[in-house]
Design a protein around this motif. Sequence first.
Motif, PDB file in Angstrom:
ATOM      1  N   SER A 238       1.002  -1.280  -0.001  1.00 51.37           N
ATOM      2  CA  SER A 238      -0.106   0.103  -0.059  1.00 51.37           C
ATOM      3  C   SER A 238       0.837   1.426  -0.052  1.00 51.37           C
ATOM      4  O   SER A 238       0.441   2.294  -0.609  1.00 51.37           O
ATOM      5  CB  SER A 238      -0.971  -0.027   1.406  1.00 51.37           C
ATOM      6  N   THR A 241       1.985   1.744  -3.621  1.00 50.16           N
ATOM      7  CA  THR A 241       1.007   2.038  -4.313  1.00 50.16           C
ATOM      8  C   THR A 241       0.639   3.579  -4.121  1.00 50.16           C
ATOM      9  O   THR A 241       0.474   4.318  -5.149  1.00 50.16           O
ATOM     10  CB  THR A 241      -0.220   0.998  -4.080  1.00 50.16           C
ATOM     11  N   ILE A 286      -1.892  -8.151  -2.424  1.00 55.09           N
ATOM     12  CA  ILE A 286      -3.180  -7.712  -3.250  1.00 55.09           C
ATOM     13  C   ILE A 286      -4.254  -6.862  -2.533  1.00 55.09           C
ATOM     14  O   ILE A 286      -4.515  -5.691  -3.311  1.00 55.09           O
ATOM     15  CB  ILE A 286      -3.842  -8.649  -4.145  1.00 55.09           C
ATOM     16  N   HIS A 290      -4.931  -2.549  -3.695  1.00 55.19           N
ATOM     17  CA  HIS A 290      -6.302  -2.347  -3.777  1.00 55.19           C
ATOM     18  C   HIS A 290      -6.630  -1.149  -2.812  1.00 55.19           C
ATOM     19  O   HIS A 290      -7.554  -0.323  -3.006  1.00 55.19           O
ATOM     20  CB  HIS A 290      -7.464  -3.486  -3.717  1.00 55.19           C
ATOM     21  N   VAL A 293      -5.481   2.033  -3.687  1.00 53.53           N
ATOM     22  CA  VAL A 293      -6.228   2.759  -4.570  1.00 53.53           C
ATOM     23  C   VAL A 293      -7.647   3.491  -4.020  1.00 53.53           C
ATOM     24  O   VAL A 293      -7.997   4.419  -4.616  1.00 53.53           O
ATOM     25  CB  VAL A 293      -6.247   1.374  -5.756  1.00 53.53           C
ATOM     26  N   ILE A 294      -8.296   2.378  -3.360  1.00 52.80           N
ATOM     27  CA  ILE A 294      -9.560   2.791  -2.906  1.00 52.80           C
ATOM     28  C   ILE A 294      -9.345   4.094  -1.927  1.00 52.80           C
ATOM     29  O   ILE A 294     -10.126   4.985  -1.936  1.00 52.80           O
ATOM     30  CB  ILE A 294     -10.340   1.800  -1.916  1.00 52.80           C
ATOM     31  N   PHE A 328     -13.576  -2.470   2.736  1.00 51.79           N
ATOM     32  CA  PHE A 328     -13.077  -3.399   1.596  1.00 51.79           C
ATOM     33  C   PHE A 328     -12.438  -4.540   2.349  1.00 51.79           C
ATOM     34  O   PHE A 328     -12.643  -5.666   1.764  1.00 51.79           O
ATOM     35  CB  PHE A 328     -11.844  -2.658   1.029  1.00 51.79           C
TER      36      PHE A 328
END
Length: 398
Positions: A238, A241, A286, A290, A293-294, A328
Amino acid sequence: MPTNYRSFRNSLPWLLLCLQGGLIVLFYFFFSEDGDSPIESYPAFQDVNHMVGFGFGFFLLVLRRYGFSSTAFNLLIVALGVQCSALIEDNLGFLLQGRKESHLERLTKAAVSMTAVLISTGAVLGKANPVQLILMTIVEIIGFHLSRCLNKYFLQVQDEVSMTDAPLFGAYFGLAFSFQFSEPLPRSEKNRSTPKSDLLSMLGTLFLWVFWPSFNFVLSGQAHVQAIYNTYFALAVSTVTAFLLSALTTKDGKFRMTHIHSSVLAGGIAVGYTALSNNYPWIAMIMGLHASVINILGSHCLQRCLYPPLKFHDAAGVHFTFGLPAVFGAVVKLILLIITNWTQLSSLSDLIMVHVGAISLTIGIASLLGFITGFILNLRLFKTIPASKYFEDQCYWE
């Protein structure tokens, strides 16, 4: 020039005296004798204590004129809230688990429970006065333990699993609580950060980042090693990202500190629901990708598309920092439950209903209780400053 602010001398000292005196009396009558407290469990408590004291204390230091209050009020509500939570933990320990825990175990769980309150504080950062924050702390601690009890008795959710709902409960309690506060004045210079406040806030983020694996494994018993590496890999991905998306989403290609500050923790928050049941680190990685990104896309959409028409203000962005990654993570856990148990159709529907019911119950109790608490604490009896004096230390400090 003399100020027209209402003095706290007639309310805050007496409130603190009554609460602390009452807690001492309750500890005398209702706090049981200590069990066997292994000293080996102290490092776990120490890590969580660093998180709630130092990590969140600096994490919320994001406003240019609200530095003293961000750190000091954080310490005050932690000191009161941990006492209240430890008292509740002691009396609910046998009820929830069928055994009496040691003082150190109760204290660790009490500190974990306080993360929900500190997250909620971020939603009303600079707007709630000390009296409102103290009363909010007491109500939210009781509400969080009530949510755990209901999940335990009606849905048979394990105690350590219900504790992982702390970020989720805190985010939605804080959002509902802040909905009752008036929106700050538009283009307010006080509702902004400075390079110095961003740097100090990032220091708190670093502490939370380092100690978040302890948060996920502290209640996990023998499976703690698995929780550690899942959490760390999710945090690492994270973080990568967050830097990637920050450079892609800014006009000049430079990094934005608000993106890094909020999204590097997203992976650790999301993976909390699957840290013990996931045997594959690549799944945690993964999830970390995500979740980041969220976080970044969610902050963009909420702040520009949803919040303005609703006249909603989330002071420290707790919704997209903690709330959305937690939701999430809960969804991913549901997907993994379906994949793992798809051959056992007879029990699969029950597992799905229990999981969805537990998350819905947690969000429902947090939102309803936060809305009611915010409505009551915004009555004239508890309000002390107008909206024009939000985000200032001047009202509370020399």
